[in-house]
Design a protein around this motif. Structure first.
Motif, mmCIF file in Angstrom:
data_model
loop_
_atom_site.group_PDB
_atom_site.id
_atom_site.type_symbol
_atom_site.label_atom_id
_atom_site.label_comp_id
_atom_site.label_asym_id
_atom_site.label_seq_id
_atom_site.Cartn_x
_atom_site.Cartn_y
_atom_site.Cartn_z
ATOM 1 N N GLY A 76 26.962 83.839 41.092
ATOM 2 C CA GLY A 76 26.833 82.457 41.531
ATOM 3 C C GLY A 76 27.721 82.163 42.715
ATOM 4 N N PRO A 77 27.183 82.194 43.936
ATOM 5 C CA PRO A 77 27.988 81.811 45.101
ATOM 6 C C PRO A 77 28.585 80.425 44.897
ATOM 7 C CG PRO A 77 25.874 82.712 45.790
ATOM 8 C CD PRO A 77 25.797 82.535 44.300
ATOM 9 N N PRO A 78 29.862 80.223 45.202
ATOM 10 C CA PRO A 78 30.509 78.922 44.958
ATOM 11 C C PRO A 78 29.740 77.773 45.586
ATOM 12 C CG PRO A 78 32.135 80.567 45.574
ATOM 13 C CD PRO A 78 30.793 81.206 45.755
ATOM 14 N N CYS A 79 29.751 76.653 44.889
ATOM 15 C CA CYS A 79 28.909 75.539 45.312
ATOM 16 C C CYS A 79 29.362 74.909 46.621
ATOM 17 C CB CYS A 79 28.839 74.471 44.215
ATOM 18 S SG CYS A 79 30.433 73.836 43.664
ATOM 19 N N GLN A 80 30.559 75.233 47.124
ATOM 20 C CA GLN A 80 30.969 74.718 48.424
ATOM 21 C C GLN A 80 30.012 75.178 49.520
ATOM 22 O OE1 GLN A 80 32.898 76.015 46.153
ATOM 23 N NE2 GLN A 80 34.984 75.220 46.211
ATOM 24 N N ARG A 281 34.676 72.045 31.831
ATOM 25 C CA ARG A 281 35.107 72.306 33.200
ATOM 26 C C ARG A 281 36.510 72.899 33.192
ATOM 27 N NH1 ARG A 281 30.949 70.163 35.929
ATOM 28 N NH2 ARG A 281 29.923 68.321 35.080
ATOM 29 N N THR A 282 37.056 73.114 34.379
ATOM 30 C CA THR A 282 38.288 73.899 34.479
ATOM 31 C C THR A 282 39.529 73.172 33.972
ATOM 32 O OG1 THR A 282 38.617 73.153 36.763
ATOM 33 C CG2 THR A 282 37.402 75.205 36.441
ATOM 34 N N GLU A 283 39.483 71.836 33.871
ATOM 35 C CA GLU A 283 40.647 71.093 33.389
ATOM 36 C C GLU A 283 40.351 70.418 32.049
ATOM 37 O OE1 GLU A 283 43.418 69.759 36.964
ATOM 38 O OE2 GLU A 283 41.444 68.804 37.132
ATOM 39 N N PHE A 284 39.724 71.177 31.170
ATOM 40 C CA PHE A 284 39.361 70.655 29.856
ATOM 41 C C PHE A 284 40.581 70.264 29.023
ATOM 42 C CE2 PHE A 284 39.557 75.303 29.636
ATOM 43 C CZ PHE A 284 40.553 75.469 28.687
ATOM 44 N N PHE A 285 41.749 70.762 29.371
ATOM 45 C CA PHE A 285 42.967 70.451 28.612
ATOM 46 C C PHE A 285 43.547 69.097 28.997
ATOM 47 C CE2 PHE A 285 43.751 73.219 32.232
ATOM 48 C CZ PHE A 285 44.717 72.533 32.949
ATOM 49 N N LYS A 286 42.897 68.398 29.932
ATOM 50 C CA LYS A 286 43.321 67.068 30.356
ATOM 51 C C LYS A 286 42.240 66.061 29.950
ATOM 52 C CE LYS A 286 45.847 68.709 34.437
ATOM 53 N NZ LYS A 286 45.958 68.600 35.930
ATOM 54 N N PRO A 287 42.442 65.303 28.875
ATOM 55 C CA PRO A 287 41.368 64.392 28.426
ATOM 56 C C PRO A 287 41.023 63.304 29.423
ATOM 57 C CG PRO A 287 43.400 64.054 27.172
ATOM 58 C CD PRO A 287 43.595 65.301 27.977
ATOM 59 N N GLU A 288 41.935 63.021 30.361
ATOM 60 C CA GLU A 288 41.606 62.033 31.385
ATOM 61 C C GLU A 288 40.547 62.550 32.343
ATOM 62 O OE1 GLU A 288 45.392 64.183 32.828
ATOM 63 O OE2 GLU A 288 44.496 63.496 30.937
ATOM 64 N N LYS A 289 40.197 63.845 32.262
ATOM 65 C CA LYS A 289 39.197 64.436 33.145
ATOM 66 C C LYS A 289 37.790 64.426 32.552
ATOM 67 C CE LYS A 289 42.050 65.817 36.438
ATOM 68 N NZ LYS A 289 41.950 65.397 37.853
ATOM 69 N N GLY A 290 37.671 64.111 31.250
ATOM 70 C CA GLY A 290 36.348 64.146 30.649
ATOM 71 C C GLY A 290 36.404 63.991 29.141
ATOM 72 N N ARG A 291 35.298 64.287 28.468
ATOM 73 C CA ARG A 291 35.222 64.166 27.008
ATOM 74 C C ARG A 291 35.787 65.443 26.370
ATOM 75 N NH1 ARG A 291 32.692 60.638 23.620
ATOM 76 N NH2 ARG A 291 31.683 59.616 25.387
ATOM 77 N N TYR A 292 37.102 65.520 26.370
ATOM 78 C CA TYR A 292 37.762 66.744 25.932
ATOM 79 C C TYR A 292 38.748 66.530 24.793
ATOM 80 C CZ TYR A 292 35.806 68.488 30.298
ATOM 81 O OH TYR A 292 34.945 68.835 31.316
ATOM 82 N N ASN A 331 34.715 77.880 34.745
ATOM 83 C CA ASN A 331 33.803 78.336 35.798
ATOM 84 C C ASN A 331 32.760 79.338 35.305
ATOM 85 O OD1 ASN A 331 34.837 76.819 37.919
ATOM 86 N ND2 ASN A 331 36.340 78.360 38.502
ATOM 87 N N ALA A 332 32.836 79.731 34.063
ATOM 88 C CA ALA A 332 31.980 80.816 33.563
ATOM 89 C C ALA A 332 30.537 80.373 33.337
ATOM 90 C CB ALA A 332 32.552 81.363 32.259
ATOM 91 N N VAL A 333 29.660 81.355 33.333
ATOM 92 C CA VAL A 333 28.291 81.167 32.850
ATOM 93 C C VAL A 333 28.314 81.403 31.344
ATOM 94 C CG1 VAL A 333 25.918 82.018 32.934
ATOM 95 C CG2 VAL A 333 27.309 81.977 35.016
ATOM 96 N N PRO A 334 27.798 80.490 30.524
ATOM 97 C CA PRO A 334 27.777 80.744 29.085
ATOM 98 C C PRO A 334 27.062 82.056 28.780
ATOM 99 C CG PRO A 334 27.284 78.446 29.524
ATOM 100 C CD PRO A 334 27.294 79.141 30.858
ATOM 101 N N PRO A 335 27.718 82.974 28.072
ATOM 102 C CA PRO A 335 27.095 84.282 27.801
ATOM 103 C C PRO A 335 25.754 84.187 27.090
ATOM 104 C CG PRO A 335 29.439 84.333 27.283
ATOM 105 C CD PRO A 335 29.101 82.899 27.576
ATOM 106 N N ASN A 336 25.562 83.158 26.265
ATOM 107 C CA ASN A 336 24.267 83.016 25.588
ATOM 108 C C ASN A 336 23.142 82.786 26.589
ATOM 109 O OD1 ASN A 336 26.516 81.922 23.716
ATOM 110 N ND2 ASN A 336 24.849 82.400 22.307
ATOM 111 N N LEU A 337 23.388 81.940 27.574
ATOM 112 C CA LEU A 337 22.397 81.722 28.618
ATOM 113 C C LEU A 337 22.187 83.001 29.418
ATOM 114 C CD1 LEU A 337 20.553 80.002 30.406
ATOM 115 C CD2 LEU A 337 22.593 79.212 31.638
ATOM 116 N N ALA A 338 23.280 83.673 29.760
ATOM 117 C CA ALA A 338 23.171 84.934 30.505
ATOM 118 C C ALA A 338 22.394 85.969 29.710
ATOM 119 C CB ALA A 338 24.567 85.457 30.837
#
Length: 374
Positions: A76-80, A281-292, A331-338
């Motif tokens: 997956g080429p980075p989305c930038q 996402r990459t900052e899942f350890f910060k609940p202010e970033k999402g439903r974590y 950043n990973a692809v879920p292995p089940n989908l892969a």
């Protein structure tokens, strides 16, 4: 037969895992992984065979490397690199990162490639360019947005998947792969989406605040929240979010959230036991970033819980520090989908598409929460 695989922009190797590990698909061997993240590449090397290249893919190609022959190229080429997501690239003479990806597809003489990225890629002008370039190289292509939850991951993560195949070399793959799971809201005979409870409910309290030893508790560590943070966690009910915090404890709600009266319903939210996770996402350890926030505990999810919600089995080895590993997981692809994609690719390479051998094996149920002995 074992097919050779090249993984570009490989990260930790979630996509490689789906192809290589027999618990997901199997039948592939990784011969090369390229990434510019040192810790992620160390993780890839700890779990898979083959050469690893650390660095910028363009610079590496400029060195005229001996690209190994392979049957499949994934990555997956980075989305930038995608114009829809980065609208300030006017005047930027750099090539989009899908271009060196396709260069390696050509140099490796691969019969099939699989490119994945954010769902927004599907409606971008750049996807048109990717498919046109692949066609000039002799590939037919197809593309679709797939949801990882439909393939056994306990997470609703939508990704654009582009599949290209050399029509003269292989049978056209059955794309998309047949789903193995479905939302319980749908009338179907498929098993319901896998839930957060299935993935993490057996884990007890986190152990310490640092990376430990021995899976699964090595990554099941907590944080040192302030008393204010703990009060905020307690103010959010099951399934709640920042709006519940504002209603229940306005005096400790950040002012910027009070001013923003719409949007952001996942911020400071709790996961639900009976649903898949939201996108990790990459900052899942910060609940202010999402439903974590944990569904019932007054804390964010741990690295181990995030890894399981991504679909990584406990025996997958992660290298690096806490922030580096969090980035690898998010950043990973879920292995089940892969694994679902890999089974589709393998059927095409085997010339077995007509027998519908791309159906995903039910052993995909095994990896979550299971530590497998060596």
């Amino acid at each position: 037969m074992t097919y050779k695989l090249i993984d570009l922009f490989s990260g930790a190797g979630g996509m490689s895992l789906g192809f290589v590990d027999s618990r997901f698909c199997g039948g592939f061997k990784c011969v090369l992984a390229v990434d510019n993240d040192k810790a992620a590449l160390e993780t890839h090397a700890a779990n898979f065979s083959g050469k690893t290249v650390l660095g910028n893919i363009e610079h590496w190609l400029a060195e005229n490397p001996n690209v190994p022959k392979a049957d499949v190229v994934i990555g997956g080429p980075p989305c930038q690199g995608f114009s829809l997501l980065n609208k300030n690239r006017s005047g930027d003479l750099r090539r989009a990162l899908w271009e060196p990806y396709l260069d390696i597809v050509e140099l490796s003489e691969a019969k099939i490639f699989v490119m994945e990225n954010v769902s927004e890629l599907y409606r971008s002008d750049e996807l048109v360019q990717i498919r046109q370039q692949a066609e000039r190289m002799g590939f037919r292509t197809d593309a679709m947005v797939l949801n990882a939850a439909d393939y056994g991951a306990p997470q609703t993560r939508k990704r654009t998947v582009v599949v290209g195949w050399r029509n003269k070399d292989v049978e056209a793959p059955v794309f998309p792969p047949p789903r193995t799971h479905a939302s319980s809201d749908l009338k179907t005979d498929l098993p319901a989406w896998r839930t957060v409870k299935e993935a993490i409910s057996d884990l007890g309290e986190p152990r310490g605040t640092e990376i430990g030893v021995g899976a699964p508790l090595d990554l099941h560590f907590g944080r040192n929240p302030t008393e204010k943070s703990l009060k905020r966690y307690r103010a959010v009910p099951p399934g709640g979010n920042r709006f519940d915090l504002m209603r229940n404890a306005r005096h400790i709600t950040p002012a910027c959230w009070i001013r923003k009266t719409s949007g952001g319903t996942d911020l400071f939210g709790r996961l639900w036991w009976d649903r898949p996770s939201v996108t990790i996402r990459t900052e899942f350890f910060k609940p202010e970033k999402g439903r974590y926030l944990h569904p019932v505990k007054h804390r964010p999810i741990t690295h181990r819980e995030a890894a399981r919600l991504m679909g990584f089995p406990d025996d997958f080895i992660f290298k690096g520090g806490k922030t580096e590993i969090a980035k690898q997981i998010g950043n990973a692809v879920p292995p089940n989908l892969a694994g679902a994609i890999a089974a589709m690719v393998k059927a095409s390479l085997d010339g077995d598409v007509s027998k519908k051998s791309a159906k995903i094996p039910w052993r995909l149920e095994a990896p979550i929460g299971e530590t497998v002995s060596a």
